[in-house]
Design a protein around this motif. Sequence first.
Motif, mmCIF file in Angstrom:
data_model
loop_
_atom_site.group_PDB
_atom_site.id
_atom_site.type_symbol
_atom_site.label_atom_id
_atom_site.label_comp_id
_atom_site.label_asym_id
_atom_site.label_seq_id
_atom_site.Cartn_x
_atom_site.Cartn_y
_atom_site.Cartn_z
ATOM 1 N N GLU A 28 -17.524 11.761 5.223
ATOM 2 C CA GLU A 28 -18.681 11.457 6.065
ATOM 3 C C GLU A 28 -19.929 12.184 5.574
ATOM 4 O O GLU A 28 -21.050 11.685 5.712
ATOM 5 C CB GLU A 28 -18.390 11.853 7.509
ATOM 6 C CG GLU A 28 -17.336 10.972 8.180
ATOM 7 C CD GLU A 28 -17.037 11.415 9.599
ATOM 8 O OE1 GLU A 28 -17.731 12.337 10.087
ATOM 9 O OE2 GLU A 28 -16.118 10.857 10.217
ATOM 10 N N LEU A 29 -19.728 13.361 4.992
ATOM 11 C CA LEU A 29 -20.846 14.118 4.441
ATOM 12 C C LEU A 29 -21.413 13.446 3.192
ATOM 13 O O LEU A 29 -22.636 13.401 2.989
ATOM 14 C CB LEU A 29 -20.378 15.536 4.106
ATOM 15 C CG LEU A 29 -21.372 16.458 3.393
ATOM 16 C CD1 LEU A 29 -22.497 16.865 4.341
ATOM 17 C CD2 LEU A 29 -20.656 17.697 2.855
ATOM 18 N N LEU A 30 -20.522 12.912 2.343
ATOM 19 C CA LEU A 30 -20.940 12.357 1.055
ATOM 20 C C LEU A 30 -21.480 10.932 1.155
ATOM 21 O O LEU A 30 -22.396 10.558 0.413
ATOM 22 C CB LEU A 30 -19.765 12.379 0.076
ATOM 23 C CG LEU A 30 -19.145 13.742 -0.236
ATOM 24 C CD1 LEU A 30 -17.961 13.574 -1.178
ATOM 25 C CD2 LEU A 30 -20.176 14.678 -0.837
ATOM 26 N N ALA A 31 -20.921 10.138 2.044
ATOM 27 C CA ALA A 31 -21.234 8.705 2.103
ATOM 28 C C ALA A 31 -22.735 8.414 2.196
ATOM 29 O O ALA A 31 -23.235 7.531 1.475
ATOM 30 C CB ALA A 31 -20.481 8.051 3.263
ATOM 31 N N GLN A 67 -28.632 17.734 -5.660
ATOM 32 C CA GLN A 67 -27.915 17.151 -6.781
ATOM 33 C C GLN A 67 -27.119 15.923 -6.367
ATOM 34 O O GLN A 67 -26.772 15.738 -5.190
ATOM 35 C CB GLN A 67 -26.986 18.195 -7.410
ATOM 36 C CG GLN A 67 -27.715 19.375 -8.020
ATOM 37 C CD GLN A 67 -26.765 20.392 -8.638
ATOM 38 O OE1 GLN A 67 -25.548 20.230 -8.609
ATOM 39 N NE2 GLN A 67 -27.323 21.446 -9.206
ATOM 40 N N SER A 68 -26.810 15.081 -7.361
ATOM 41 C CA SER A 68 -25.986 13.904 -7.106
ATOM 42 C C SER A 68 -24.575 14.332 -6.712
ATOM 43 O O SER A 68 -24.048 15.339 -7.196
ATOM 44 C CB SER A 68 -25.922 13.039 -8.366
ATOM 45 O OG SER A 68 -24.940 12.025 -8.237
ATOM 46 N N VAL A 69 -23.958 13.559 -5.808
ATOM 47 C CA VAL A 69 -22.588 13.869 -5.374
ATOM 48 C C VAL A 69 -21.563 13.028 -6.133
ATOM 49 O O VAL A 69 -20.363 13.149 -5.883
ATOM 50 C CB VAL A 69 -22.430 13.639 -3.856
ATOM 51 C CG1 VAL A 69 -23.362 14.542 -3.084
ATOM 52 C CG2 VAL A 69 -22.675 12.172 -3.489
ATOM 53 N N ILE A 70 -22.011 12.196 -7.051
ATOM 54 C CA ILE A 70 -21.100 11.332 -7.793
ATOM 55 C C ILE A 70 -20.402 12.142 -8.886
ATOM 56 O O ILE A 70 -21.049 12.873 -9.631
ATOM 57 C CB ILE A 70 -21.864 10.146 -8.406
ATOM 58 C CG1 ILE A 70 -22.469 9.279 -7.301
ATOM 59 C CG2 ILE A 70 -20.957 9.302 -9.286
ATOM 60 C CD1 ILE A 70 -23.412 8.220 -7.796
ATOM 61 N N GLY A 71 -19.102 12.010 -8.986
ATOM 62 C CA GLY A 71 -18.333 12.741 -10.001
ATOM 63 C C GLY A 71 -17.743 14.012 -9.430
ATOM 64 O O GLY A 71 -16.559 14.077 -9.132
ATOM 65 N N ARG A 72 -18.588 15.022 -9.287
ATOM 66 C CA ARG A 72 -18.132 16.284 -8.709
ATOM 67 C C ARG A 72 -19.215 16.817 -7.784
ATOM 68 O O ARG A 72 -20.411 16.656 -8.048
ATOM 69 C CB ARG A 72 -17.804 17.315 -9.791
ATOM 70 C CG ARG A 72 -16.638 16.912 -10.679
ATOM 71 C CD ARG A 72 -16.141 18.070 -11.529
ATOM 72 N NE ARG A 72 -15.511 19.100 -10.724
ATOM 73 C CZ ARG A 72 -14.249 19.051 -10.302
ATOM 74 N NH1 ARG A 72 -13.496 17.993 -10.582
ATOM 75 N NH2 ARG A 72 -13.734 20.031 -9.600
ATOM 76 N N ALA A 73 -18.790 17.459 -6.713
ATOM 77 C CA ALA A 73 -19.734 18.032 -5.759
ATOM 78 C C ALA A 73 -19.196 19.354 -5.249
ATOM 79 O O ALA A 73 -17.992 19.493 -4.993
ATOM 80 C CB ALA A 73 -19.969 17.073 -4.594
#
Length: 219
Positions: A28-31, A67-73
């Motif tokens: 829910e945080l990342l979406a 920062q982007s959350v795609i890949g690793r966060a």
Amino acid sequence: MTRRLGGLMCWLCCTLAQADGLQDAVRELLAPRLPARAQLVAVDIGQPAARIAACATQRPYLVHPEQSVIGRAAVGVRCLDEVAGYLQVSVRVVGDYVVSRQRIPAGEVIKASMLELKRGPLERLPKGSVFEPSQIIGRQASRTLGRGMVITQNHVRERWLVERNARVVLQAQGAGFTISRDGKALDNGSLGSTVRVMGSDGKMLSAQVVGQNELLLRY
């Protein structure tokens, strides 16, 4: 023995439920941070530290929200008012990304007809990949782009309205006066940038780009 086994099973079930709840909270945080039309495929939070797993009020947050959350966060987890620990989250996403429909020479102004969308795993793309054509339409290619190439932000730049050695009109403005004269640009410049210009009298000045081959000098 039976009581011990029952207690162990109860603890294990409770721990698994909290882990599932934490994973849902992280999703829910990342979406909301994903590009338009993108979908989360998988979110792996790894093995949470004991303090995180034991917390009944797990509240995740992004350590680097810019920062982007795609890949690793990097995700931190608060328990009540304290930080219980951190997670290195693996994020798999499927979505649209921009590729060149044709060969685009360096310096060419990007038009919508030069671009197309493809769909696939976003975490496999180069850093800074473009997900919406509107992000780069009207900008200039900073290098020659081959057909079908995944476009990143480093492949484009702001459009130059003034080019080095071009003849320009230099307007000087002050309290109650405006003077226009010709000059020669000594730098490339996009809208709003500051470039050096040599006036017709041979003096070098710095002025702001306000239009196509138009510079403004304020006193």
